[in-house]
Design a protein around this motif. Sequence first.
Motif, mmCIF file in Angstrom:
data_model
loop_
_atom_site.group_PDB
_atom_site.id
_atom_site.type_symbol
_atom_site.label_atom_id
_atom_site.label_comp_id
_atom_site.label_asym_id
_atom_site.label_seq_id
_atom_site.Cartn_x
_atom_site.Cartn_y
_atom_site.Cartn_z
ATOM 1 N N ASN A 139 -90.582 41.072 15.853
ATOM 2 C CA ASN A 139 -91.383 42.278 15.614
ATOM 3 C C ASN A 139 -90.985 42.948 14.304
ATOM 4 O O ASN A 139 -91.838 43.381 13.530
ATOM 5 C CB ASN A 139 -91.243 43.263 16.772
ATOM 6 C CG ASN A 139 -91.928 42.770 18.027
ATOM 7 O OD1 ASN A 139 -92.887 42.014 17.969
ATOM 8 N ND2 ASN A 139 -91.425 43.193 19.174
ATOM 9 N N SER A 198 -96.246 36.984 13.928
ATOM 10 C CA SER A 198 -97.287 36.924 14.948
ATOM 11 C C SER A 198 -96.898 35.823 15.932
ATOM 12 O O SER A 198 -96.727 34.663 15.538
ATOM 13 C CB SER A 198 -98.634 36.614 14.297
ATOM 14 O OG SER A 198 -99.629 36.478 15.270
ATOM 15 N N TYR A 199 -96.731 36.194 17.204
ATOM 16 C CA TYR A 199 -96.254 35.214 18.182
ATOM 17 C C TYR A 199 -96.869 35.470 19.554
ATOM 18 O O TYR A 199 -97.425 36.518 19.819
ATOM 19 C CB TYR A 199 -94.731 35.252 18.283
ATOM 20 C CG TYR A 199 -94.183 36.552 18.819
ATOM 21 C CD1 TYR A 199 -94.028 36.761 20.187
ATOM 22 C CD2 TYR A 199 -93.815 37.585 17.963
ATOM 23 C CE1 TYR A 199 -93.527 37.955 20.685
ATOM 24 C CE2 TYR A 199 -93.316 38.781 18.444
ATOM 25 C CZ TYR A 199 -93.177 38.950 19.803
ATOM 26 O OH TYR A 199 -92.690 40.137 20.296
ATOM 27 N N ARG A 200 -96.744 34.474 20.399
ATOM 28 C CA ARG A 200 -97.095 34.594 21.818
ATOM 29 C C ARG A 200 -95.808 34.471 22.613
ATOM 30 O O ARG A 200 -94.931 33.696 22.252
ATOM 31 C CB ARG A 200 -98.063 33.472 22.227
ATOM 32 C CG ARG A 200 -99.437 33.653 21.619
ATOM 33 C CD ARG A 200 -100.235 32.375 21.674
ATOM 34 N NE ARG A 200 -99.709 31.507 20.610
ATOM 35 C CZ ARG A 200 -99.901 30.206 20.545
ATOM 36 N NH1 ARG A 200 -100.594 29.590 21.473
ATOM 37 N NH2 ARG A 200 -99.400 29.486 19.562
ATOM 38 N N SER A 224 -95.118 30.633 17.667
ATOM 39 C CA SER A 224 -95.817 31.088 16.468
ATOM 40 C C SER A 224 -97.325 30.998 16.635
ATOM 41 O O SER A 224 -97.847 29.965 17.063
ATOM 42 C CB SER A 224 -95.398 30.233 15.264
ATOM 43 O OG SER A 224 -96.221 30.509 14.154
ATOM 44 N N ASN A 225 -98.021 32.074 16.303
ATOM 45 C CA ASN A 225 -99.483 32.034 16.288
ATOM 46 C C ASN A 225 -99.995 31.247 15.090
ATOM 47 O O ASN A 225 -101.126 30.783 15.090
ATOM 48 C CB ASN A 225 -100.067 33.455 16.238
ATOM 49 C CG ASN A 225 -100.264 34.026 17.621
ATOM 50 O OD1 ASN A 225 -100.497 33.304 18.583
ATOM 51 N ND2 ASN A 225 -100.155 35.328 17.719
ATOM 52 N N LYS A 226 -99.161 31.097 14.081
ATOM 53 C CA LYS A 226 -99.581 30.416 12.863
ATOM 54 C C LYS A 226 -99.648 28.901 13.042
ATOM 55 O O LYS A 226 -100.635 28.273 12.686
ATOM 56 C CB LYS A 226 -98.616 30.764 11.725
ATOM 57 C CG LYS A 226 -98.979 30.184 10.386
ATOM 58 C CD LYS A 226 -98.029 30.671 9.309
ATOM 59 C CE LYS A 226 -97.181 29.513 8.880
ATOM 60 N NZ LYS A 226 -96.226 29.820 7.841
ATOM 61 N N ARG A 257 -104.053 30.903 21.801
ATOM 62 C CA ARG A 257 -104.108 31.795 20.641
ATOM 63 C C ARG A 257 -105.259 32.777 20.786
ATOM 64 O O ARG A 257 -106.258 32.501 21.429
ATOM 65 C CB ARG A 257 -104.320 30.995 19.366
ATOM 66 C CG ARG A 257 -103.144 30.161 18.981
ATOM 67 C CD ARG A 257 -103.431 29.519 17.656
ATOM 68 N NE ARG A 257 -102.446 28.481 17.392
ATOM 69 C CZ ARG A 257 -102.453 27.756 16.307
ATOM 70 N NH1 ARG A 257 -103.383 27.943 15.395
ATOM 71 N NH2 ARG A 257 -101.542 26.846 16.113
ATOM 72 N N THR A 258 -105.121 33.908 20.123
ATOM 73 C CA THR A 258 -106.188 34.911 20.129
ATOM 74 C C THR A 258 -107.318 34.454 19.222
ATOM 75 O O THR A 258 -107.149 33.566 18.396
ATOM 76 C CB THR A 258 -105.657 36.278 19.641
ATOM 77 O OG1 THR A 258 -105.206 36.119 18.293
ATOM 78 C CG2 THR A 258 -104.528 36.767 20.521
ATOM 79 N N SER A 318 -106.686 34.164 15.462
ATOM 80 C CA SER A 318 -105.778 33.153 14.915
ATOM 81 C C SER A 318 -106.448 31.788 14.962
ATOM 82 O O SER A 318 -107.491 31.605 15.588
ATOM 83 C CB SER A 318 -104.468 33.134 15.710
ATOM 84 O OG SER A 318 -104.713 32.792 17.045
#
Length: 156
Positions: free
Chosen positions: A26, A31-33, A63-65, A123-124, A127
């Motif tokens: 944070n 950006s993570y889940r 990682s969301n990436k 992922r959202t 992303s």
Amino acid sequence: YAATIHSAFFEDLQLAHVGSREHEANALGMSYRLVQVPMSVLLKTHTMASVGDTIGFAKALISNKDDTILGFTAVGVQAGELLPVVQLAMQKGLSYMDVAELITALPTFNEGLTYLFNAVPLRTRNSRSHSARHRGTFHLFRATYIQEFTLDYNYL
């Protein structure tokens, strides 16, 4: 390699960790889940002789990436046994799905990693989507896997 230096604290319940923690991710704006399962999901904990061997949890930051594992923490009996697989995946930059798709001996502690990583939230919308390799089968595999686990778990 500093991000994959692990630590473990051995008491009645072990504390095992490698990589980033939530507050660190944070603070860095990562950006993570987050995925977390109770240690009771690990079938090996049900074969242990002591009462309370199912206490604890395992969690990971994904990682969301690029779907790599950013961090992993486990608290429970033999939690340190989970570190080598996760640490290797992190060092090699593997996707969490590479760990989720492992075929492991049953019941072992590492078998529980497949349950953890198959529970990772998708992922959202904002992303990137999952790779084409998983796009068609991921939902079906995930639903089947969890359903099979639920059926097996009810018999314990």
